[in-house]
Design a protein around this motif. Sequence first.
Motif, PDB file in Angstrom:
ATOM      1  N   GLY A   1       3.354  32.520  58.317  1.00  0.00           N
ATOM      2  CA  GLY A   1       4.396  32.940  59.248  1.00  0.00           C
ATOM      3  C   GLY A   1       5.700  33.050  58.482  1.00  0.00           C
ATOM      4  O   GLY A   1       6.243  32.047  58.028  1.00  0.00           O
ATOM      5  N   ILE A   2       6.204  34.280  58.302  1.00  0.00           N
ATOM      6  CA  ILE A   2       7.367  34.505  57.448  1.00  0.00           C
ATOM      7  C   ILE A   2       8.505  35.084  58.276  1.00  0.00           C
ATOM      8  O   ILE A   2       8.383  36.179  58.837  1.00  0.00           O
ATOM      9  CB  ILE A   2       7.023  35.450  56.277  1.00  0.00           C
ATOM     10  CG1 ILE A   2       5.781  34.949  55.523  1.00  0.00           C
ATOM     11  CG2 ILE A   2       8.214  35.562  55.328  1.00  0.00           C
ATOM     12  CD1 ILE A   2       5.331  35.856  54.404  1.00  0.00           C
ATOM     13  N   GLN A   3       9.599  34.364  58.344  1.00  0.00           N
ATOM     14  CA  GLN A   3      10.746  34.790  59.126  1.00  0.00           C
ATOM     15  C   GLN A   3      11.696  35.635  58.288  1.00  0.00           C
ATOM     16  O   GLN A   3      11.758  35.503  57.058  1.00  0.00           O
ATOM     17  CB  GLN A   3      11.498  33.579  59.669  1.00  0.00           C
ATOM     18  CG  GLN A   3      12.614  33.925  60.644  1.00  0.00           C
ATOM     19  CD  GLN A   3      12.978  32.754  61.536  1.00  0.00           C
ATOM     20  OE1 GLN A   3      12.128  31.942  61.875  1.00  0.00           O
ATOM     21  NE2 GLN A   3      14.234  32.668  61.911  1.00  0.00           N
ATOM     22  N   CYS A   4      12.467  36.494  58.953  1.00  0.00           N
ATOM     23  CA  CYS A   4      13.492  37.273  58.274  1.00  0.00           C
ATOM     24  C   CYS A   4      14.597  36.354  57.758  1.00  0.00           C
ATOM     25  O   CYS A   4      14.723  35.200  58.177  1.00  0.00           O
ATOM     26  CB  CYS A   4      14.107  38.296  59.229  1.00  0.00           C
ATOM     27  SG  CYS A   4      12.973  39.583  59.774  1.00  0.00           S
ATOM     28  N   ARG A   5      15.415  36.875  56.857  1.00  0.00           N
ATOM     29  CA  ARG A   5      16.595  36.136  56.417  1.00  0.00           C
ATOM     30  C   ARG A   5      17.586  36.024  57.581  1.00  0.00           C
ATOM     31  O   ARG A   5      17.485  36.763  58.573  1.00  0.00           O
ATOM     32  CB  ARG A   5      17.244  36.855  55.241  1.00  0.00           C
ATOM     33  CG  ARG A   5      16.393  36.913  53.976  1.00  0.00           C
ATOM     34  CD  ARG A   5      17.213  37.444  52.816  1.00  0.00           C
ATOM     35  NE  ARG A   5      16.441  37.510  51.588  1.00  0.00           N
ATOM     36  CZ  ARG A   5      15.818  38.608  51.160  1.00  0.00           C
ATOM     37  NH1 ARG A   5      15.872  39.724  51.879  1.00  0.00           N
ATOM     38  NH2 ARG A   5      15.144  38.594  50.022  1.00  0.00           N
ATOM     39  N   PRO A   6      18.550  35.103  57.472  1.00  0.00           N
ATOM     40  CA  PRO A   6      19.525  34.944  58.551  1.00  0.00           C
ATOM     41  C   PRO A   6      20.256  36.225  58.934  1.00  0.00           C
ATOM     42  O   PRO A   6      20.635  36.410  60.097  1.00  0.00           O
ATOM     43  CB  PRO A   6      20.499  33.894  57.983  1.00  0.00           C
ATOM     44  CG  PRO A   6      19.662  33.093  57.043  1.00  0.00           C
ATOM     45  CD  PRO A   6      18.709  34.072  56.422  1.00  0.00           C
TER      46      PRO A   6
END
Length: 210
Positions: free
Chosen positions: A59-64
């Motif tokens: 599960g990889i989230q976007c950068r802020p």
Amino acid sequence: MEFDFTTLPERDRYRLLSSFVAPRPIALVTTLCAEGIANAAPMSFFNVFSQEPPIVILGIQCRPDGSIKDTVTNITRRQSFCVNMVDMALAEAMITCGISYAPDVDEIATAGLTMTSASQIDGGWIAESPCAMECVVEETIRYARREIILGRVLQMHVRDNCLDDAGRYVRPENYQPIARLHADNYITSDRQFELKVPDTPPVGVTQKAN
């Protein structure tokens, strides 16, 4: 305490989920960019979900700022990646790889690690890892700020001393992966114990036939 996740802000949902669903194993994910430069990034939203087919999940989230991380860009382009498990010997290097570098920086070399060519995918795995899994993308689920990537394991590389002589069971004295707890807290599996299902059910309970 009660928390309504339908109204709770994202930051609070993350804090609660990552604090209580723990410890979570760490995948040090290696990929290649378009120019062939190696990339490595630690992921604690990771686990194994199936043996047939052999599936791991990231599960990889976007950068802020909402931009896509290099790992996602590389996986999307090449449709492959490698999961390198992390033990105490790799802990500091794993943290180094987690720094936000420019896409043309080789995190593996920066962290003082060694890249070994993969057998079945583009890219490679970290020689210092006790266990590495070469994966191809099986499916990707896209959300506004996160991608859920299912990878099919094609090849596993295991350090010789991690398994018994028959190659079946882990030697806990030699394989002690670290895992993420919450915030900057981690744990190592150096205190292991066995819990076995009893041969007979509790008194008054009927056991199902196999």
